[in-house]
Design a protein around this motif. Structure first.
Motif, PDB file in Angstrom:
ATOM      1  N   VAL A  36       3.628  -1.298  -3.950  1.00 28.72           N
ATOM      2  CA  VAL A  36       4.739  -1.013  -3.038  1.00 28.72           C
ATOM      3  C   VAL A  36       4.193  -1.071  -1.610  1.00 28.72           C
ATOM      4  O   VAL A  36       3.751  -0.070  -1.050  1.00 28.72           O
ATOM      5  N   ASP A  37       4.213  -2.259  -1.039  1.00 29.00           N
ATOM      6  CA  ASP A  37       3.734  -2.480   0.329  1.00 29.00           C
ATOM      7  C   ASP A  37       4.904  -2.255   1.286  1.00 29.00           C
ATOM      8  O   ASP A  37       5.826  -3.063   1.362  1.00 29.00           O
ATOM      9  N   ILE A  38       4.865  -1.139   2.026  1.00 31.25           N
ATOM     10  CA  ILE A  38       5.979  -0.787   2.909  1.00 31.25           C
ATOM     11  C   ILE A  38       5.705  -1.196   4.360  1.00 31.25           C
ATOM     12  O   ILE A  38       6.305  -0.649   5.288  1.00 31.25           O
ATOM     13  N   GLU A  42      11.912  -4.439   5.790  1.00 30.96           N
ATOM     14  CA  GLU A  42      12.808  -4.584   4.639  1.00 30.96           C
ATOM     15  C   GLU A  42      12.311  -3.827   3.417  1.00 30.96           C
ATOM     16  O   GLU A  42      13.101  -3.459   2.533  1.00 30.96           O
ATOM     17  N   GLU A  43      10.992  -3.587   3.345  1.00 27.82           N
ATOM     18  CA  GLU A  43      10.426  -2.871   2.207  1.00 27.82           C
ATOM     19  C   GLU A  43      10.569  -1.361   2.339  1.00 27.82           C
ATOM     20  O   GLU A  43      10.256  -0.630   1.408  1.00 27.82           O
ATOM     21  N   ARG A  44      11.033  -0.912   3.502  1.00 28.11           N
ATOM     22  CA  ARG A  44      11.229   0.530   3.706  1.00 28.11           C
ATOM     23  C   ARG A  44      12.699   0.927   3.583  1.00 28.11           C
ATOM     24  O   ARG A  44      13.084   2.009   4.030  1.00 28.11           O
ATOM     25  N   TRP A  74      11.087   7.198   5.656  1.00 25.38           N
ATOM     26  CA  TRP A  74      10.880   6.659   4.304  1.00 25.38           C
ATOM     27  C   TRP A  74      10.168   7.666   3.416  1.00 25.38           C
ATOM     28  O   TRP A  74      10.554   7.865   2.250  1.00 25.38           O
TER      29      TRP A  74
END
Length: 267
Positions: A36-38, A42-44, A74
């Motif tokens: 899970v690369d935040i 968009e990944e957060r 987040w």
């Protein structure tokens, strides 16, 4: 204790935190891994869920002795349910101060159970050719240490009969946490003639501060001074403006934080 899967969550604009997490994962030795690369915005957007059958490694860089303010929203959406967690921070050879205890507290508030913590050194974001700070760290020794820490954590987890039997590590830091210094926009990026408008800087910016239609401009209101755009530029066209606060702090770090610091582990 039976662990179903390993989850790795990390924010790593310049790659140092990611390198530490990857080495830890090798040491932990679990087959099932969710990455899970935040780092990118968009990944957060989605919360991370983890159960008591997952082991979560959560890792962030240290900004001014604290967890990056950008990540707090987040982090406070984490949905943990008695989840065993290892907290990791990466700092630029100055001090990690209250970042690790702050991260541990947030994880606990969100339903996690902190089994261990670590503070690693990474090349400082402001490091440059003139004022180098912890260059090329984490280095081979750091990564070996991260792997060894992962193996020790695996042994500790395997030895537990249940999460209720876990003892809490003595994480250093102060409560209340170090006060965040107010900071307005800092327009510190300069772009030289070497720029070929390739757009790599915009692609790698974790806050979208570089407009793809105007690649030589960095929005100081959005910029978090991670310097990822400087580090990733293939033409070395981006740098800190002479006389800027970032250059001044890089000089101070070079003069006052040159002595090598080693990773710290808390089990």
């Amino acid at each position: 204790m039976d662990i179903r899967s390993l989850k790795l969550a990390y924010f790593s604009p310049t790659g140092t935190t990611a390198a530490v997490v990857e080495a830890m994962a090798e040491g932990l030795g679990y087959d099932v891994i969710e990455d899970v690369d935040i780092t990118m915005p968009e990944e957060r957007q989605e919360p991370l869920e983890a159960s008591a059958e997952d082991l979560l490694v959560i890792a962030v860089p240290v900004y001014g002795g604290r967890v990056p303010f950008l990540l707090e929203p987040w982090l406070r959406t984490l949905e943990l349910d008695g989840t065993p967690v290892v907290c990791v921070v990466v700092y630029g050879n100055r001090a990690f101060e209250d970042a690790l205890i702050e991260l541990s507290d947030i994880v606990t508030e969100r339903g996690g159970v902190v089994l261990g913590g670590a503070a690693f050194v990474g090349e400082h974001s402001f490091s440059n050719d003139e004022y180098p700070v912890a260059v090329a760290r984490p280095d081979a020794d750091d990564l070996r240490g991260a792997g060894d820490f992962g193996r020790r954590m695996r042994e500790a987890v395997d030895a537990l009969s249940s999460i209720d039997a876990a003892s809490r590590p003595d994480i250093p830091g102060d409560r209340p946490y170090k006060e965040r210094k107010p900071r307005g926009p800092v327009d510190f990026i300069q772009v030289g003639d070497e720029c070929v408008l390739c757009g790599v800087c915009a692609e790698q910016c974790p806050v979208g501060a570089i407009d793809e239609e105007d690649l030589k401009h960095t929005d100081p209101d959005k910029c978090i001074m991670c310097c990822a755009c400087i580090k990733v530029c293939p033409e070395h066209a981006r740098s800190a403006k002479p006389g800027s606060p970032v250059e001044g702090f890089a000089k101070w770090l070079n003069e006052n934080c040159a002595e090598r610091k080693e990773p710290a582990y808390f089990l």
